[in-house]
Design a protein around this motif. Structure first.
Motif, PDB file in Angstrom:
ATOM      1  N   PRO A  94     -72.128  37.320  38.746  1.00 29.55           N
ATOM      2  CA  PRO A  94     -73.251  36.498  38.284  1.00 29.55           C
ATOM      3  C   PRO A  94     -73.423  36.536  36.763  1.00 29.55           C
ATOM      4  CG  PRO A  94     -73.920  37.791  40.172  1.00 29.55           C
ATOM      5  CD  PRO A  94     -72.559  38.279  39.790  1.00 29.55           C
ATOM      6  N   ALA A  95     -73.135  37.693  36.142  1.00 26.80           N
ATOM      7  CA  ALA A  95     -73.300  37.782  34.689  1.00 26.80           C
ATOM      8  C   ALA A  95     -72.265  36.921  33.972  1.00 26.80           C
ATOM      9  CB  ALA A  95     -73.201  39.238  34.229  1.00 26.80           C
ATOM     10  N   ALA A  96     -71.139  36.670  34.629  1.00 28.71           N
ATOM     11  CA  ALA A  96     -70.066  35.914  33.974  1.00 28.71           C
ATOM     12  C   ALA A  96     -70.002  34.483  34.471  1.00 28.71           C
ATOM     13  CB  ALA A  96     -68.730  36.608  34.211  1.00 28.71           C
ATOM     14  N   ILE A  97     -71.042  34.033  35.183  1.00 29.93           N
ATOM     15  CA  ILE A  97     -70.947  32.746  35.871  1.00 29.93           C
ATOM     16  C   ILE A  97     -70.796  31.583  34.889  1.00 29.93           C
ATOM     17  CG2 ILE A  97     -73.416  32.166  36.104  1.00 29.93           C
ATOM     18  CD1 ILE A  97     -70.778  31.914  38.855  1.00 29.93           C
ATOM     19  N   ASN A  98     -71.424  31.669  33.723  1.00 27.89           N
ATOM     20  CA  ASN A  98     -71.335  30.545  32.785  1.00 27.89           C
ATOM     21  C   ASN A  98     -69.928  30.324  32.248  1.00 27.89           C
ATOM     22  OD1 ASN A  98     -73.826  29.491  33.004  1.00 27.89           O
ATOM     23  ND2 ASN A  98     -74.679  30.453  31.192  1.00 27.89           N
ATOM     24  N   PRO A  99     -69.272  31.344  31.701  1.00 26.73           N
ATOM     25  CA  PRO A  99     -67.888  31.110  31.259  1.00 26.73           C
ATOM     26  C   PRO A  99     -66.968  30.678  32.391  1.00 26.73           C
ATOM     27  CG  PRO A  99     -68.491  33.435  31.020  1.00 26.73           C
ATOM     28  CD  PRO A  99     -69.737  32.680  31.318  1.00 26.73           C
ATOM     29  N   ILE A 100     -67.201  31.195  33.595  1.00 27.74           N
ATOM     30  CA  ILE A 100     -66.341  30.800  34.714  1.00 27.74           C
ATOM     31  C   ILE A 100     -66.575  29.325  35.054  1.00 27.74           C
ATOM     32  CG2 ILE A 100     -65.867  31.175  37.168  1.00 27.74           C
ATOM     33  CD1 ILE A 100     -66.545  34.140  36.704  1.00 27.74           C
ATOM     34  N   ALA A 101     -67.843  28.927  35.104  1.00 27.74           N
ATOM     35  CA  ALA A 101     -68.148  27.524  35.396  1.00 27.74           C
ATOM     36  C   ALA A 101     -67.578  26.615  34.310  1.00 27.74           C
ATOM     37  CB  ALA A 101     -69.662  27.333  35.506  1.00 27.74           C
ATOM     38  N   THR A 102     -67.655  27.067  33.053  1.00 21.70           N
ATOM     39  CA  THR A 102     -67.070  26.297  31.958  1.00 21.70           C
ATOM     40  C   THR A 102     -65.579  26.092  32.194  1.00 21.70           C
ATOM     41  OG1 THR A 102     -68.643  27.353  30.480  1.00 21.70           O
ATOM     42  CG2 THR A 102     -66.816  26.199  29.454  1.00 21.70           C
ATOM     43  N   GLY A 103     -64.903  27.158  32.580  1.00 21.63           N
ATOM     44  CA  GLY A 103     -63.472  27.080  32.825  1.00 21.63           C
ATOM     45  C   GLY A 103     -63.145  26.139  33.967  1.00 21.63           C
ATOM     46  N   ILE A 104     -63.954  26.194  35.028  1.00 14.72           N
ATOM     47  CA  ILE A 104     -63.709  25.309  36.171  1.00 14.72           C
ATOM     48  C   ILE A 104     -63.874  23.851  35.741  1.00 14.72           C
ATOM     49  CG2 ILE A 104     -64.599  24.598  38.420  1.00 14.72           C
ATOM     50  CD1 ILE A 104     -65.326  27.561  38.900  1.00 14.72           C
ATOM     51  N   LEU A 105     -64.919  23.586  34.957  1.00 14.14           N
ATOM     52  CA  LEU A 105     -65.144  22.212  34.497  1.00 14.14           C
ATOM     53  C   LEU A 105     -63.983  21.724  33.637  1.00 14.14           C
ATOM     54  CD1 LEU A 105     -68.928  21.992  33.598  1.00 14.14           C
ATOM     55  CD2 LEU A 105     -67.690  20.816  35.400  1.00 14.14           C
ATOM     56  N   LEU A 106     -63.504  22.581  32.740  1.00 14.22           N
ATOM     57  CA  LEU A 106     -62.381  22.190  31.883  1.00 14.22           C
ATOM     58  C   LEU A 106     -61.140  21.924  32.722  1.00 14.22           C
ATOM     59  CD1 LEU A 106     -62.732  24.515  28.772  1.00 14.22           C
ATOM     60  CD2 LEU A 106     -63.025  22.045  28.877  1.00 14.22           C
ATOM     61  N   ALA A 107     -60.940  22.769  33.751  1.00 13.07           N
ATOM     62  CA  ALA A 107     -59.790  22.582  34.631  1.00 13.07           C
ATOM     63  C   ALA A 107     -59.906  21.259  35.374  1.00 13.07           C
ATOM     64  CB  ALA A 107     -59.699  23.747  35.616  1.00 13.07           C
ATOM     65  N   ILE A 108     -61.120  20.945  35.849  1.00 13.49           N
ATOM     66  CA  ILE A 108     -61.327  19.668  36.545  1.00 13.49           C
ATOM     67  C   ILE A 108     -61.061  18.504  35.592  1.00 13.49           C
ATOM     68  CG2 ILE A 108     -63.086  18.177  37.580  1.00 13.49           C
ATOM     69  CD1 ILE A 108     -64.377  20.675  38.749  1.00 13.49           C
ATOM     70  N   ALA A 109     -61.567  18.651  34.360  1.00 11.24           N
ATOM     71  CA  ALA A 109     -61.387  17.582  33.375  1.00 11.24           C
ATOM     72  C   ALA A 109     -59.905  17.342  33.103  1.00 11.24           C
ATOM     73  CB  ALA A 109     -62.114  17.929  32.082  1.00 11.24           C
ATOM     74  N   ARG A 110     -59.147  18.430  33.102  1.00 16.35           N
ATOM     75  CA  ARG A 110     -57.719  18.251  32.868  1.00 16.35           C
ATOM     76  C   ARG A 110     -57.067  17.576  34.073  1.00 16.35           C
ATOM     77  NH1 ARG A 110     -52.319  22.006  32.635  1.00 16.35           N
ATOM     78  NH2 ARG A 110     -51.045  20.160  32.489  1.00 16.35           N
ATOM     79  N   ALA A 111     -57.408  18.029  35.257  1.00 18.56           N
ATOM     80  CA  ALA A 111     -56.721  17.557  36.461  1.00 18.56           C
ATOM     81  C   ALA A 111     -57.096  16.110  36.785  1.00 18.56           C
ATOM     82  CB  ALA A 111     -57.057  18.471  37.630  1.00 18.56           C
ATOM     83  N   ALA A 112     -58.373  15.761  36.568  1.00 18.60           N
ATOM     84  CA  ALA A 112     -58.839  14.439  36.993  1.00 18.60           C
ATOM     85  C   ALA A 112     -58.115  13.315  36.264  1.00 18.60           C
ATOM     86  CB  ALA A 112     -60.345  14.333  36.775  1.00 18.60           C
ATOM     87  N   GLY A 113     -57.610  13.587  35.092  1.00 21.28           N
ATOM     88  CA  GLY A 113     -56.948  12.538  34.321  1.00 21.28           C
ATOM     89  C   GLY A 113     -55.452  12.459  34.539  1.00 21.28           C
ATOM     90  N   GLU A 114     -54.898  13.360  35.350  1.00 16.68           N
ATOM     91  CA  GLU A 114     -53.445  13.404  35.523  1.00 16.68           C
ATOM     92  C   GLU A 114     -52.935  12.218  36.339  1.00 16.68           C
ATOM     93  OE1 GLU A 114     -51.112  14.981  34.289  1.00 16.68           O
ATOM     94  OE2 GLU A 114     -52.109  16.628  33.233  1.00 16.68           O
TER      95      GLU A 114
END
Lengths: 279, 307
Positions: B211-231
């Motif tokens: 839970p303490a690290a949830i923000n950086p993890i969520a950021t990473g997931i969003l960036l990963a989605i952003a990369r994948a969605a445009g492929e």
């Protein structure tokens, strides 16, 4: 002087009045970080229901010994222990011992206040809940805060973050959190070194309250604090020895009732330390 | 005495700023050069956004978002809409997220909390870095080879699931890395505090450190989605394209439309209507990715404020 002299350890044990029961017994404890010995041949019986202070100069191994009591050293890779630490009839370093269970019965308060990033209420409820507490949680939170002398200051903001408190209050919250799991022994690793004098005084008052129910062991750099709060004092020192390649090795010099350590120490090195000649 | 003060005076006269001094000219020159280059660096982004906005933004309409695309040549004037491609991109991305997030977070937890810097974890870290550099078309060909060609999933060949799997290969390294780094940022004191009140390692991780690290993890997931969605490339080999709605749950086993493949297919058609549809799809896709990036930026900013 010969610090490996086992007789001295036994002599230390004799100094405890018979009325005081032993909470934790260290028998020939030596702790190594990799190949570097940090502290060697410690014999010490810590009495039940009293405050015991571990004092000594930096690098004498007092914090290492404290962490060994609730298996916190397990977190440091390369740390190993020989000898025995007996608690309630168990050898804490027996292979069958579960360190998590040990930490439930021997709680710890750290140097830096480290509340969880949760509400004040949840900070205290967390430990109790994971330990299977099923009673009235509100009551437990209130009682723990009262015993840590924090209730008056935060009874109206239990739903606020633990981080909203001041440093001293955070430390008392950490004490309350430890009390909530109903340990038998509470270890405190320089609990006031990050705090101002007023907060320190409040924590010390809390300690006086706590010793009615718990065995307290505190590490402190502050000799006045040891004198103010403790019933027993263990003085550790570090000495360079020929057999080790580098660095100093800590050892227990003297363990006795606090007033005896400060008024009539048996060892010259103890006297030198408490009078401020070194350290 | 007089002599000294005179000397000092002559020395201190130079305290005024001289714009034509050699050092100052050099300084200004270098500053302007670096400004120039950074402007050039940002230029493509601005131009691409502006061009797509002009070309595609004007085509935006309700029909565009809700209609199906029409095959090239059927109708010269209109090419229909991109409704099924928007839904398709969402479905494929959701499938990819469902595959990559558990694997990525699990791997990250292992690296940050359990591994002791031994050979195995070094190998995983190295492998993650290599995987994040693998060209996306390789991920597509790989899934084509083991999933699509073999019809291993309920006998279907090109499908939304295969597309999601291909994209998840691209997402996993990012999620592992950000989870690993996010957990490492959590103070060691917090872990000690939890263990100190008798928490097991599992409880400490799930209830305190994660839970303490949830923000950086969520950021990473969003960036990963952003990369994948445009492929595009991995989807051509796996999800293919469809001119129909993916309406039933079974349709995730069938070929599915996506924005990026629609752009690829329609941009090279000789018909103007299809080309315009491709521009409109580009506009929507860029908007989506921009939104994801801004959201992740906002999330990571919030993390920095908290700590």
């Amino acid at each position: 002087m010969n610090y490996t002299d086992k007789a001295k350890g036994i002599e230390n044990q004799i100094d405890i009045p018979n009325s005081d029961k032993v909470a934790i017994s260290m028998q020939n404890v030596s702790i190594k970080y990799n190949s570097q010995t940090a502290v060697k041949n410690v014999f010490c019986d810590i009495p039940k229901g009293k405050v015991t202070a571990l004092i000594g100069p930096s690098g004498c191994g007092k914090s290492t010994i404290l962490r060994a009591i609730n298996r916190m050293n397990d977190l440091i890779s390369g740390c190993s222990l020989t000898g025995k630490i007996l608690f309630d009839g168990y050898d804490l370093y027996n292979k069958q011992i579960d360190p998590v269970e040990v930490r439930r019965r021997i709680g710890m308060v750290f140097q830096q206040p480290n509340p969880f990033p949760k509400t004040i209420y949840e900070n205290i409820a967390f430990g109790a809940r994971i330990n299977g507490f099923t009673g009235n949680m509100d009551e437990l939170v209130a009682n723990s805060l009262k015993r840590a002398a924090l209730w008056g200051e935060c009874k109206d903001k239990l739903k606020e973050s633990g981080y909203s408190l001041s440093g001293g209050q955070q430390q008392r919250l950490c004490i309350a959190r430890t009390i909530a799991i109903e340990p038998e022994v509470i270890l405190m690793d320089e609990p006031c070194s990050a705090l101002d004098p007023i907060s320190t005084l409040k924590i010390e008052e809390t300690m006086h309250e706590l010793k009615k129910n718990y065995t307290l062991i505190i590490v402190t750099h502050n000799m006045q604090q040891a004198l103010r709060v403790s019933d027993y004092t263990a003085f550790f020192n570090a000495e360079k020895i020929d057999s080790s390649k580098s660095g100093k090795v800590g050892y227990l010099v003297e363990f006795n009732q606090t007033n005896k350590i400060f008024n009539s120490p048996k060892q010259k090195v103890t006297k030198d330390y408490i009078t401020g000649k070194f350290g | 005495m007089k002599n000294i003060s005179k000397k000092q005076k002559s020395k201190y006269e130079n305290l005024y700023y001289h714009p034509y001094k050699k050092n100052n000219i050099k300084d200004k020159l270098l500053t302007s050069i670096s400004i120039l280059f950074s402007t050039i660096a940002i230029l493509p982004l601005v131009l691409v956004l502006a061009y797509i906005l002009i070309k595609g933004g004007s085509l935006l309409s309700y029909d565009l978002l809700t209609n199906l695309p029409e095959p090239p040549g059927d109708d010269i004037i209109s090419a229909g809409g991109i409704g099924n491609a928007i839904i398709g991109t969402l479905i494929i991305t959701i499938i990819a997220t469902f595959i990559s997030v558990p694997i990525g977070i699990g791997g990250g937890i292992y690296l940050a909390e359990y591994s002791k810097g031994a050979l195995f974890s070094k190998f995983i870290r190295f492998g993650t870095n290599v995987l994040s550099g693998v060209p996306s078309i390789i991920a597509g060909v790989f899934i084509y080879g083991i999933i699509v060609y073999t019809k291993i999933i309920f006998g279907s060949n090109f499908s939304a699931i295969a597309g999601g799997m291909a994209l998840s290969i691209l997402m996993i390294p990012t999620v592992i890395k950000t989870t690993d780094e996010g957990l490492k940022l959590v103070s060691q004191e917090l872990r000690k505090g939890a263990l100190g009140v008798g928490a097991s390692k599992f409880v400490t991780i799930t209830q305190i450190t994660l839970p303490a690290a949830i923000n950086p993890i969520a950021t990473g997931i969003l960036l990963a989605i952003a990369r994948a969605a445009g492929e595009t490339a991995p989807l051509i080999f796996t999800a293919l394209f469809s001119f129909y709605w993916s309406s039933s749950p079974q349709s995730i086993l069938e070929p599915i439309a996506s924005l990026s493949v629609l752009i690829y297919n329609f941009a090279i058609e000789p018909y103007k209507a299809q080309n315009e549809l491709a521009w409109a799809a580009s506009f929507i896709l860029v908007l989506l990715l921009l939104f994801l990036n801004i959201l992740s930026k906002w999330l990571s900013k919030r993390t920095n404020l908290e700590t």
